[in-house]
Structures are given as C-alpha cells and as structure tokens.
Design a protein around this motif. Structure first.
Motif, PDB file in Angstrom:
ATOM      1  N   ILE A 159      48.333  65.129  89.269  1.00 43.13           N
ATOM      2  CA  ILE A 159      49.062  65.415  88.044  1.00 43.13           C
ATOM      3  C   ILE A 159      48.128  65.531  86.844  1.00 43.13           C
ATOM      4  O   ILE A 159      48.375  66.310  85.913  1.00 43.13           O
ATOM      5  CB  ILE A 159      50.154  64.357  87.796  1.00 43.13           C
ATOM      6  N   GLN A 218      48.038  68.758  84.481  1.00 42.72           N
ATOM      7  CA  GLN A 218      48.264  68.668  83.046  1.00 42.72           C
ATOM      8  C   GLN A 218      47.113  69.296  82.262  1.00 42.72           C
ATOM      9  O   GLN A 218      47.340  70.038  81.300  1.00 42.72           O
ATOM     10  CB  GLN A 218      48.444  67.210  82.631  1.00 42.72           C
ATOM     11  N   LYS A 242      60.165  68.045  89.527  1.00 41.89           N
ATOM     12  CA  LYS A 242      59.930  66.870  88.678  1.00 41.89           C
ATOM     13  C   LYS A 242      58.453  66.742  88.326  1.00 41.89           C
ATOM     14  O   LYS A 242      58.101  66.367  87.202  1.00 41.89           O
ATOM     15  CB  LYS A 242      60.414  65.609  89.392  1.00 41.89           C
ATOM     16  N   ILE A 243      57.581  67.083  89.283  1.00 38.18           N
ATOM     17  CA  ILE A 243      56.142  67.032  89.004  1.00 38.18           C
ATOM     18  C   ILE A 243      55.773  68.095  87.977  1.00 38.18           C
ATOM     19  O   ILE A 243      55.020  67.836  87.029  1.00 38.18           O
ATOM     20  CB  ILE A 243      55.339  67.222  90.307  1.00 38.18           C
ATOM     21  N   LYS A 293      57.629  69.269  85.690  1.00 41.32           N
ATOM     22  CA  LYS A 293      58.156  68.890  84.382  1.00 41.32           C
ATOM     23  C   LYS A 293      57.275  67.855  83.690  1.00 41.32           C
ATOM     24  O   LYS A 293      57.270  67.774  82.456  1.00 41.32           O
ATOM     25  CB  LYS A 293      59.590  68.372  84.526  1.00 41.32           C
ATOM     26  N   GLN A 294      56.536  67.071  84.468  1.00 40.87           N
ATOM     27  CA  GLN A 294      55.618  66.112  83.863  1.00 40.87           C
ATOM     28  C   GLN A 294      54.468  66.804  83.145  1.00 40.87           C
ATOM     29  O   GLN A 294      53.856  66.235  82.249  1.00 40.87           O
ATOM     30  CB  GLN A 294      55.054  65.169  84.933  1.00 40.87           C
ATOM     31  N   ALA A 295      54.149  68.039  83.559  1.00 45.61           N
ATOM     32  CA  ALA A 295      53.017  68.763  83.005  1.00 45.61           C
ATOM     33  C   ALA A 295      53.439  69.816  81.979  1.00 45.61           C
ATOM     34  O   ALA A 295      52.608  70.564  81.492  1.00 45.61           O
ATOM     35  CB  ALA A 295      52.222  69.432  84.131  1.00 45.61           C
ATOM     36  N   GLU A 322      59.084  69.966  76.979  1.00 46.15           N
ATOM     37  CA  GLU A 322      60.520  69.919  77.272  1.00 46.15           C
ATOM     38  C   GLU A 322      61.137  71.310  77.165  1.00 46.15           C
ATOM     39  O   GLU A 322      62.008  71.681  77.957  1.00 46.15           O
ATOM     40  CB  GLU A 322      61.205  68.969  76.301  1.00 46.15           C
ATOM     41  N   THR A 348      51.359  61.683  77.125  1.00 47.93           N
ATOM     42  CA  THR A 348      52.581  62.485  77.114  1.00 47.93           C
ATOM     43  C   THR A 348      52.223  63.938  76.923  1.00 47.93           C
ATOM     44  O   THR A 348      51.239  64.250  76.267  1.00 47.93           O
ATOM     45  CB  THR A 348      53.544  62.044  75.999  1.00 47.93           C
ATOM     46  N   ARG A 350      54.660  66.141  75.869  1.00 46.67           N
ATOM     47  CA  ARG A 350      55.796  66.689  75.151  1.00 46.67           C
ATOM     48  C   ARG A 350      55.407  67.296  73.805  1.00 46.67           C
ATOM     49  O   ARG A 350      56.263  67.802  73.096  1.00 46.67           O
ATOM     50  CB  ARG A 350      56.865  65.619  74.929  1.00 46.67           C
TER      51      ARG A 350
END
Length: 310
Positions: free
Chosen positions: A177, A181, A212-213, A215-217, A220, A303, A305
């Motif tokens: 991850i 990212q 879901k993975i 979305k972590q990178a 929103e 984060t 975001r």
C-alpha cells in the motif's frame, strides 16, 4: 505549439488542440505565451531548482494538465522535481527486462482519444502467481506519465483495470500500500494527472477487498468514481466501444499489440535519453526555505485524503 503531431503510440482528434485550450480559456495564443513566460520567470528565481531550461511545450502541457492555472502548474512542477530528488529510484530509464518481470500484466495507453479528448489507460492482469513485487510496474507507469508530459495534450485520463482472470488472493498478497500511495501521489500531485474515472472489470466477489485497497490510495473524490463492472457491456457506458482493443469488442488492435508498441516506445533509445535528462530536473532541498515546504514528500503521509484530483 501550433499543432499536435501524432507519436508512435499517441493519436489526437483533429480538434483536440483547439477544444482543450478553449475549455481552459486559453484559445488566445498570446495568453498561452504569457502564461509560459510567467513559469519561466518563476523558475529562474527558484535557487533550489537544479533545472531551469524547460522546453516551452513542456511548460504549456503543465498548464493544460492543471486546467489552465499557472499557479497550479508551478506547484506541480515543484512537486515532481522534489519527488525526483527524494525518490530517484522511481524515475529514469526502465529496461524491457524490468517491465517484463510481470508477464501476466499487459497494459498500455490506448492510441485513440474519446470525443472529449480524454486519454484511456487499460491494464489486464491475468497473473496466477507473482514472484516479484510491483516496483518496476510503478516505475513503468511513471515512465508512461513522463511520456505524456512530453507528448500528450489531453483533457484527463480514464483508467480501466481488467481483473476478470487474475488470482485475487495472489494479487492481494503482492500489493504494497505504501508503494501504491507513493505511485499515485507522483502521478497526481507530481505530473498533475487528472483521473476522470477508474473502472474495474471483475466477476469475483473478492474484488471488494481490492477496491478497499484502491480507496486507501485515492482521494475521497476519486474513490467515489470507482466503478466495478462484471461485463464489458456496462463499461461501454463510460468508454466508447470503438476505442477499445478488439478482444474488448472494439475496433483497435489487440491489447498485446498495443502494449508491445507502448513498450517499444518507452524503452527506445530516444526516450531513454529523455528520461535521463529529466532525471536531472530535481530540487536541492538544502537550498529551499523552510517556509516554502508545504508537504512532506520524503515518505508517504498517513492520510491520502488531501489529494486534489479532478
């Protein structure tokens, strides 16, 4: 620039130059020259920037990729130079052998644009076992972004990931991850890539874990644009069928052929020399004033975001 000559892997619509400029209120050529002049003058004043002599077409593309904003273009130029300084292993030439460490991953920039002048990136992953990490895939993706910065003129990018035949369990074990990212940050906050949508093809119920993975990178805003399709039919609502490779029902060449063309171009001696030159476009962080540092890019923030993706 007066025209958009096609490259061995990128084609343009006849009205791309006019329409994209007009969309960002840059249809006045004098305004484009003025905007590029402003960035050139700014670069000369930045003592911590090692490279100051950019091709004016390169700077115009930076403005276009940032929706006509000179200030955003300056920020992205600053970011990408800092990324190169802090994470040099992700940049520079990549060999065929390095990219072909992942025979199950076939990807490319498709040669035709949408009618809205968007570029389409397509990846098919049918790997059953992965013996290497994904580092060289990310490096190749960044090389593609360098190519776009040197040659493209688009109104955003649509990404398609075909996971119909992949072993999701093996893929899940492979994903780092932090690398993902950082790769996304380089593409969006460095190159200013404007991702218009991310489409995932899969019939496997386990795809929810991969989403879901992802979305972590992602920001929103972009995470909300992820669409999962269990057939090609719903994909056509977002990407014109005729632009896609023949095995996706389209009228273009096979994905393998287009992918090989991409690889030939990215690993060509001419483009390898370009990547080597661009590796010198770095910042000397020792010369940067502390109050000029807005984000810590030495690592990956906790984060994601805060990314601004259109």
């Amino acid at each position: 620039m007066e025209s958009l000559p096609p490259t061995p892997i990128l084609g343009f619509n006849p009205d791309t130059l006019r329409d994209v400029r007009r969309q960002f209120d840059l249809d006045d050529v004098a305004k484009i020259h003025e905007s590029v002049d402003l960035i050139e003058a700014w670069l000369q004043k930045q003592d911590y920037h090692v490279k100051k002599d950019y091709d004016r077409k390169h700077l115009e593309r930076a403005i276009i990729f940032n929706k006509g904003s000179v200030e955003k273009a300056k920020s992205k130029i600053d970011n990408i130079c800092r990324f190169r300084a802090l994470h040099p292993k992700y940049f520079g030439p990549i060999t065929r052998e390095q990219r072909l460490l992942y025979p199950g991953i076939i990807d490319c920039i498709l040669p035709k644009m949408t009618s809205e002048h968007e570029r389409v990136y397509l990846l098919r992953n049918d790997g059953k076992k992965f013996e290497h990490g994904l580092f060289y895939y990310y490096k190749y993706l960044i090389a593609l972004a360098e190519y776009a910065q040197a040659h493209d003129y688009n109104n955003g990018v649509i990404a398609i990931f075909d996971y119909m035949d992949v072993d999701l369990f093996e893929l899940f074990k492979l994903i780092n991850i932090v690398e993902m990212q950082l790769g996304m940050m380089i593409l969006t906050e460095g190159f200013g890539m404007r991702l218009k949508g991310l489409h995932i093809l899969s019939k496997n119920k386990g795809i929810d874990v991969i989403v879901k993975i992802f979305k972590q990178a992602l920001s929103e805003k972009l995470a909300n644009r992820i669409q999962v399709h269990n057939s090609f039919d719903t994909l056509y609502d977002y990407v014109p069928k005729n632009l896609l490779p023949v095995e996706y029902g389209g009228a273009d060449k096979s994905l393998r052929t287009v992918s090989d063309n991409n690889l030939d171009e990215i690993t060509s001696e001419k483009f390898r020399q370009h990547l080597t030159r661009m590796s010198e476009a770095v910042t000397n962080e020792k010369l940067r004033q502390s109050d000029e540092v807005n984000t810590d890019y030495s690592g990956v923030p906790g984060t994601f975001r805060t990314l601004t993706i259109d």
